[in-house]
Design an enzyme around this catalytic site. Structure first.
Site, mmCIF file in Angstrom:
data_model
loop_
_atom_site.group_PDB
_atom_site.id
_atom_site.type_symbol
_atom_site.label_atom_id
_atom_site.label_comp_id
_atom_site.label_asym_id
_atom_site.label_seq_id
_atom_site.Cartn_x
_atom_site.Cartn_y
_atom_site.Cartn_z
ATOM 1 N N GLU A 148 -3.637 -0.098 8.166
ATOM 2 C CA GLU A 148 -2.467 0.285 8.966
ATOM 3 C C GLU A 148 -2.638 -0.241 10.380
ATOM 4 O OE1 GLU A 148 -1.438 4.472 9.160
ATOM 5 O OE2 GLU A 148 -1.781 4.719 7.005
ATOM 6 N N ASN A 157 -7.502 1.995 9.704
ATOM 7 C CA ASN A 157 -6.202 2.203 10.350
ATOM 8 C C ASN A 157 -6.450 2.260 11.845
ATOM 9 O OD1 ASN A 157 -5.249 2.523 7.777
ATOM 10 N ND2 ASN A 157 -4.685 4.679 7.992
ATOM 11 N N TYR A 165 -4.542 1.751 15.779
ATOM 12 C CA TYR A 165 -3.287 1.573 16.518
ATOM 13 C C TYR A 165 -3.507 1.339 18.007
ATOM 14 C CZ TYR A 165 -0.787 3.260 12.389
ATOM 15 O OH TYR A 165 -0.269 3.392 11.124
ATOM 16 N N GLU A 175 -7.248 8.696 5.931
ATOM 17 C CA GLU A 175 -7.579 9.345 7.202
ATOM 18 C C GLU A 175 -8.066 10.790 7.057
ATOM 19 O OE1 GLU A 175 -4.111 8.900 9.663
ATOM 20 O OE2 GLU A 175 -4.308 6.728 9.776
ATOM 21 N N ARG A 187 0.864 -1.197 0.000
ATOM 22 C CA ARG A 187 0.000 0.000 0.000
ATOM 23 C C ARG A 187 0.892 1.236 0.000
ATOM 24 N NH1 ARG A 187 -2.505 3.000 4.608
ATOM 25 N NH2 ARG A 187 -3.807 4.463 3.481
ATOM 26 N N HIS A 211 -2.469 11.059 0.465
ATOM 27 C CA HIS A 211 -1.978 10.833 1.829
ATOM 28 C C HIS A 211 -1.287 12.135 2.253
ATOM 29 C CE1 HIS A 211 -0.784 7.438 4.770
ATOM 30 N NE2 HIS A 211 -0.401 8.562 5.342
#
Ligand code: IFM
Length: 439
Positions: free
Chosen positions: A345, A292, A294, A166, A77, A121
């Site tokens: 991600e 994504n 985390y 995002e 990606r 991005h």
């Protein structure tokens, strides 16, 4: 020890982004981006680091594809830099920029690696920022033109297309707290930007499909689980509010066709950003959703983010809480009618040490990845249609306002020599991909 097995068609990948790795910021006709301007402004990025050279991927892409092969990645990606192919954002095309991505895509395909391409991005052409950037509605239409140009050149070989990475971070960090380019701090602007990003997404999906009807179109959202700090009703209410205000906005408009009422009121109250037909344009049917994720937010009364005593934290100050990923995926699955999901991600920054033998024994990153991938397996068992997982990141790279001080890579980059070294996590990931199993 429990073994979690993934099917052979589960996609194992790694992710990067143009500004974070490419360098060559002004080579071969590339235009300036808002991140070039921002990082060249003293005091905006830690240590005044810039992406001028970054991982020099623009020149070392062959070597980087060889690393991907060595790890056994099924997919890669990456993002393309809008100002590399349209230096002023619109108008004159830079053929050298298109050629670069052409070569990269061909190189990936030759290596048997599926390209997952992101159009945006975060590196808007600076020339467009000077005309109002994402606060200006016209930018959404120019984005669709850019998407059309990219798909015309690459759509015969790239199957997976993502419009935005995002959008929440673009709106909030770029236009609300100003920690990211273009460094604006203004709430009405941030909401207007949010809407224009969504409009741009819808228009771009239409442009992509018009050119290549069988491609897979999606968007990547940053989604962290929100938990209440305790069971008391105030904390639970605060956590609910936090989810609505920070995490659900984009999901609502993309998958339910409307903004949460508080956003709609804000947008209409003096900022007439939403025009007739916009919501229908935004709600294009998608082939996948990129998630994504985390960490999670633990929210107490008054919406405060609470620290979690005893929990492990990464170098970003993010709590390591793998079970939150499974709960998040189940929540998304229960609350929205979603297309298949890719974890686009997931990963962790830690302070790595290079040992005397030149190796990097990044046990904590490896353990982080293991735990999170296990939770993805569990979410799949729960019935969530997760089709792939991309580790962030393939390489250590430019971590935005943190410059090069945070290392997320499974491959170490020595920024003085540009030498790449596979960390233990990369060797472990290679074995996982080969076996399709995580223990
Ligand atoms: O490095 C970023 C990436 O560009 C977007 N998602 C989060 C990563 C880690 O902060």
């Amino acid at each position: 020890m429990t073994r979690y097995t993934f099917p052979p068609d589960f996609v194992w990948g790694a992710a990067t982004a143009a500004y974070q790795i490419e360098g060559a910021w002004n080579e071969d006709g590339k235009g300036e981006s808002i991140w070039d301007r921002f990082s060249h402004t003293p005091g905006k990025v830690k240590n005044n680091h810039t992406g001028d050279v970054a991982c020099d991927h623009y020149h070392r892409w062959r070597e980087d594809i060889a690393l991907m092969r060595q790890i056994g990645l099924h997919a890669y990606r990456f993002s393309i830099a809008w100002p590399r192919i349209l230096p002023a954002g619109a108008g004159k095309v830079n053929p050298a920029g298109l050629d670069f991505y052409d070569r990269l895509v061909d190189g990936l395909l030759r290596a048997g690696i599926q390209p997952f391409l992101t159009l945006y991005h975060w590196d808007l052409p600076q020339a467009l920022q000077e005309r109002g950037g994402w606060a200006r509605r016209e930018t959404a239409y120019l984005f669709a033109d850019y998407a059309a140009l990219a798909v015309k050149r690459l759509g015969d070989r790239v199957r997976y297309w993502t419009t935005f990475n995002e959008p929440a971070v673009i709106a909030n960090h770029g236009h609300l707290n100003g920690e990211h380019a273009p460094g604006i701090q203004d709430a009405p602007t941030a909401y207007t930007v949010a809407h224009h990003l969504m409009l741009a997404h819808g228009l771009a999906v239409q442009a992509l499909r018009a050119s290549a009807p069988s491609l897979q179109a999606g968007i990547v959202l940053s989604q962290w689980m929100v938990d209440a700090a305790s069971d008391n009703p105030q904390d639970r209410q605060a956590a609910d509010n936090y989810w609505t205000e920070t995490e659900s906005l984009y999901l609502e408009v993309l998958f339910k066709g409307h903004y949460p009422p508080f956003v709609y009121d804000l947008l209409q109250a003096g900022f007439p950003a939403v025009q007739a037909g916009d919501l229908a344009t935004i709600g294009q049917k998608l082939d996948y959703l990129g998630v994504n994720s985390y960490s999670r937010h633990l929210v107490g009364a008054q919406g405060r983010i609470e620290p979690v005593p005893g929990s492990e934290y990464t170098a970003m100050g993010w709590e390591v809480c793998a079970p939150a990923l499974r709960r998040l995926l189940n929540k998304l699955n229960a609350e929205y009618k979603l297309p298949p999901i890719y974890i686009t991600e997931n990963g962790a920054a830690f302070e790595d040490r290079v040992e005397a033998d030149g190796q990097i024994h990044d046990e904590r990153r490896l353990d982080y990845l293991r735990q999170h991938i296990q939770q993805v397996a569990l979410a799949r068992q729960d019935g969530v249609d997760v089709r792939g997982y991309f580790v962030w990141s393939l390489l250590d790279n430019f971590e935005w306002a943190h410059g090069y001080s945070k290392r997320f890579g499974i491959v170490r980059v020595d920024y003085d020599t540009q030498q790449r070294t596979l960390k233990d996590s990369a060797h472990w990931y290679r074995r996982l991909i080969a076996s399709g199993e995580v223990v």
